[in-house]
Design an enzyme around this catalytic site. Structure first.
Site, PDB file in Angstrom:
ATOM      1  N   ASP A  16       0.719  -1.180   0.214  1.00  0.00           N
ATOM      2  CA  ASP A  16      -0.079   0.158   0.097  1.00  0.00           C
ATOM      3  C   ASP A  16       0.906   1.209  -0.032  1.00  0.00           C
ATOM      4  OD1 ASP A  16      -2.286   1.421   0.370  1.00  0.00           O
ATOM      5  OD2 ASP A  16      -1.635   1.935   2.600  1.00  0.00           O
ATOM      6  N   LEU A  17       0.365   2.287  -0.367  1.00  0.00           N
ATOM      7  CA  LEU A  17       1.261   3.715  -0.085  1.00  0.00           C
ATOM      8  C   LEU A  17       0.951   4.440   0.925  1.00  0.00           C
ATOM      9  CD1 LEU A  17       1.023   4.786  -4.385  1.00  0.00           C
ATOM     10  CD2 LEU A  17       2.872   3.296  -3.012  1.00  0.00           C
ATOM     11  N   ASP A  18      -0.260   5.111   0.705  1.00  0.00           N
ATOM     12  CA  ASP A  18      -0.698   6.372   1.715  1.00  0.00           C
ATOM     13  C   ASP A  18      -0.498   5.496   3.245  1.00  0.00           C
ATOM     14  OD1 ASP A  18      -1.103   8.086  -0.201  1.00  0.00           O
ATOM     15  OD2 ASP A  18      -3.403   7.807  -0.125  1.00  0.00           O
ATOM     16  N   ASP A 188      -1.291  -0.298   6.147  1.00  0.00           N
ATOM     17  CA  ASP A 188      -1.709   0.029   7.348  1.00  0.00           C
ATOM     18  C   ASP A 188      -3.100  -0.294   7.788  1.00  0.00           C
ATOM     19  OD1 ASP A 188      -3.161   2.858   7.116  1.00  0.00           O
ATOM     20  OD2 ASP A 188      -2.422   2.108   5.247  1.00  0.00           O
TER      21      ASP A 188
END
Length: 238
Positions: A16-18, A188
């Site tokens: 994932d990024l954010d 997250d």
């Protein structure tokens, strides 16, 4: 690093990024502020438009065009267009205005602070196993300086339904040419990342920098294979 399930071979990792590779809240707040100002400044009739007005337009798009929500950029653009339309602007002005507002959005959205520790961890991992990114968001990894670590980047909308739907996970496994069970997904969010990856057959790593309690988290549904608080903990797996 804390383990909840037996971990298997890790032949590749997806991220994932954010809020997984960087903290995202400040850039979102700034982007929303700058974008809304651009909306109000575009035409005099929009000067008193509020964020609540924009949210109502988003909900209307979600109700009438539910598939749009899988592409958050498209959803935002359609919402801005609808809001301008409701204030009496012509089709041409709506198109011009939505394009302008989205250009402001794009200019601010990827101005994140990328920790050096993220660069160091991704570089180490990328030298040892294939990495890919799977995101529901619209930050640009190229502008953030991390695109080079990934073999490919999948984005909700163009590449399938948003996580936790299995579309992008399955596509990632196909692109990597690996069994899903040999891919570790790191994220997250306990729903989109942990539950989504597990239901897709991936191994799952929950990154928890704020040390939430998994046992009491209201959004916990499935146990990840492991939990970490620092990205560089992953370097022990390869």
């Amino acid at each position: 690093m804390r383990f909840y399930r037996p971990a298997g071979t890790v032949s590749a990792m997806t991220f994932d990024l954010d809020d997984t590779l960087y903290e995202n809240s400040d850039v979102i707040l700034t982007t929303v502020e700058k974008t809304h100002q651009a909306l109000q400044d575009f035409h005099p009739v929009l000067q008193n438009v509020t964020l609540s007005d924009y949210e109502l337009a988003r909900e209307e798009i979600k109700y009438h065009q539910p598939d749009s929500v899988h592409d958050v950029t498209l959803w935002r653009e359609k919402s801005v267009y609808l809001l301008m339309q409701k204030h009496g602007l012509s089709e041409q002005l709506c198109q011009q205005g939505a394009s302008h507002v989205m250009s402001v959005f794009a200019a601010w959205r990827s101005q994140v602070h990328m920790p050096q520790s993220t660069h160091d961890a991704l570089q180490y991992l990328a030298e040892r196993v294939p990495l890919a990114a799977i995101t529901n968001g619209n930050a640009d990894p190229q502008l953030m300086g991390i695109a080079g670590y990934f073999r490919f980047i999948l984005r909700a909308g163009p590449d399938g339904r948003a996580k936790p739907a299995q579309d992008m996970y399955r596509l990632a496994a196909s692109h990597l040419g690996l069994p899903a069970g040999e891919i570790l997904h790191v994220g997250d969010d306990l729903t989109t990342d942990v539950a989504g990856s597990l239901l897709s057959g991936f191994q799952s790593c929950w990154i928890n920098p704020f040390r939430r309690n998994l046992m009491t988290a209201c959004d916990a549904r499935l146990l990840p294979h492991m939990e970490i608080s620092r990205l560089d903990s992953l370097t022990t797996l390869v």
